[in-house]
Design a protein around this motif. Structure first.
Motif, short mmCIF file in Angstrom:
data_model
loop_
_atom_site.label_atom_id
_atom_site.label_comp_id
_atom_site.label_asym_id
_atom_site.label_seq_id
_atom_site.Cartn_x
_atom_site.Cartn_y
_atom_site.Cartn_z
N ASP A 98 3.91 5.43 45.12
CA ASP A 98 4.98 4.80 45.89
C ASP A 98 4.40 3.91 46.98
N ILE A 99 3.47 4.50 47.73
CA ILE A 99 2.85 3.75 48.83
C ILE A 99 2.21 2.48 48.31
N VAL A 148 5.04 -0.03 47.36
CA VAL A 148 5.85 -0.53 48.46
C VAL A 148 5.02 -1.34 49.45
N LEU A 149 3.86 -0.78 49.83
CA LEU A 149 3.05 -1.46 50.84
C LEU A 149 2.08 -2.44 50.19
N ALA A 198 5.65 5.08 56.83
CA ALA A 198 5.61 5.23 55.38
C ALA A 198 4.60 6.30 54.98
N THR A 200 5.84 9.80 56.06
CA THR A 200 6.89 10.29 55.16
C THR A 200 6.28 10.82 53.87
#
Lengths: 246, 246
Positions: free
Chosen positions: A94-95, A98-99, A232, A235
């Motif tokens: 995910d990281i 997204v990033l 982020a 989390t």
DNA sequence: ACACGTTCTACCATTGAATGGAAGCTTGTG
DNA sequence: CACAAGCTTCCATTCAATGGTAGAACGTGT
């Protein structure tokens, strides 16, 4: 000449054989291996043959020795970090998405951060953290994130023995880094590991709030978006922690 | 009672200790380990202590034995598939991003595909392929892709000994699968591994055009876009192959 | 084609490291 | 508090491990 003239056990020798491979080197000539492991050639030969019969080593043509695929398989199937990696992988992905940056996961081993997982992005900045690579605590954001959330005694012990071979960093500076990281809940190092990169890492805590890992990213120095990155990461770290047992 | 009543060497015993961990199990009680490895408790105890002194095993409180972090580190640093994985990773990440699916990389070991790397997508279909997991050649697209591009003799040897324990598949069916895969340049299996998933894999060839790995994806059955998937996989496989030596 | 160097493989008498039963210890449980 | 279950230590016995030596298999330069 008898059962081990040098006074070491078979176990010692096997360990030396496995440890004889320098980092990143996957194959070695038998004679070189014997040399590096400090074993008589004939003993090395016998040991390598025995190990290869079980698949822990592979012997190619001309005595080229590699670690065995079976050893790799056994170790990775039952790796002590298996649960951690499984819990972390989806969040790391995910990281990464997204990033859009390099992501890595490290555990503390001795006074070093040992990187157990890593996702890199094609074309993104260099990331020194190799899987199964190590970085000293004081020059890696992952190391600082890990150490800053360890029990006082361990931190004290670490600082006690701290000595930077290059002499650039003192124990007091590290103490400062750790205090900051502990207070902020994340660690960051700009341009230390690599002049153009910036590392940020947060602790991953298990159910008992023990810090068991560090989740970090490596981004270009220019792209300093702490406000976006830290939340982020935190989390994700909480998400990982929730999946971990003990 | 003497130096090995059971007539096995120290190497044999160490291998049995490491192999004693069932797939996915990371820790074992000493007594259970001794049992599984077929060793007298006192011998197992001595061996475990020796190995743990070198970090190949970790002994926790109460005799809980795990594989050592150091062993994991050594094996992964010098893994025989290191070069392959390093070459493949960026391409696997591309595939994962562009096609938005599970990606995996396998090598042939015996008559099985051994998965050496895998990228999964959160929320995407189940992917049975675990890292360091195995799948028989005949029920995995990766296995078929690998075997279909092996030398004739090896394929013949494989088909010769082929026997499906469940009795669902015959050697002739597998021969057919292999022929198709060889002709098309990719292997695919729909709903075999898992009823709702579809696996596609292509061979990865090194500079000498030897098939050294298989690159594959696992997608939902519904989403059959062969036209899009296969060329992407083949392109990536060529890219990986170009980076490989021998 | 030949001699030389290098590296791998095989042999085998010697001997001390490995072995494992038994006894002690520690921990948890009813 | 007794008992069970599992971990740890001890130590006389003995054969598996050891490594020098010799020989085979390459590779290389003359």
């Amino acid at each position: 000449m008898a059962n081990s003239a040098s006074g070491d056990s078979v176990v010692d020798r096997i360990v030396r054989v496995i440890e004889a491979f320098p980092e990143g080197v996957t194959s070695l000539q038998l004679s070189e291996l014997a040399d590096r492991a400090g074993l008589p050639l004939s003993s090395a030969h016998r040991l390598v043959r025995q190990l290869s019969e079980h698949g822990l080593l592979d012997v190619g043509a001309g005595g080229t020795v590699r670690l065995g695929l079976r050893l790799w398989e056994l170790v990775n199937r039952n790796s002590p970090t298996l649960a951690l990696r499984q819990a972390a992988m989806p969040f790391m992905e995910d990281i990464q998405q997204v990033l859009n940056q390099n992501v890595n996961l490290a555990v503390l081993d001795g006074w070093e951060a040992l990187f157990v997982e890593r996702l890199s992005r094609r074309g993104s900045v260099a990331n020194r953290a190799r899987i199964a690579g190590r970085m000293p605590v004081h020059i890696s954001s992952a190391g600082l994130a890990l150490m800053s959330h360890q029990p006082r005694e361990l931190q004290a012990e670490y600082l006690e023995q701290f000595a930077d071979p290059s002499g650039k960093v003192t124990a007091d500076v590290v103490r400062q880094f750790l205090a900051e990281a502990a207070q902020q809940g994340y660690a960051q190092l700009a341009g230390v590991v690599d002049p153009d990169t910036w590392g940020i890492a947060v602790p991953v805590m298990n159910a008992k709030r023990r810090t068991v890992a560090a989740l970090g990213v490596v981004v270009p120095l220019a792209e300093m978006r702490l406000q976006a990155l830290v939340p982020a990461l935190q989390t994700a770290a909480r998400g990982i922690g929730r999946q971990l047992g003990d």
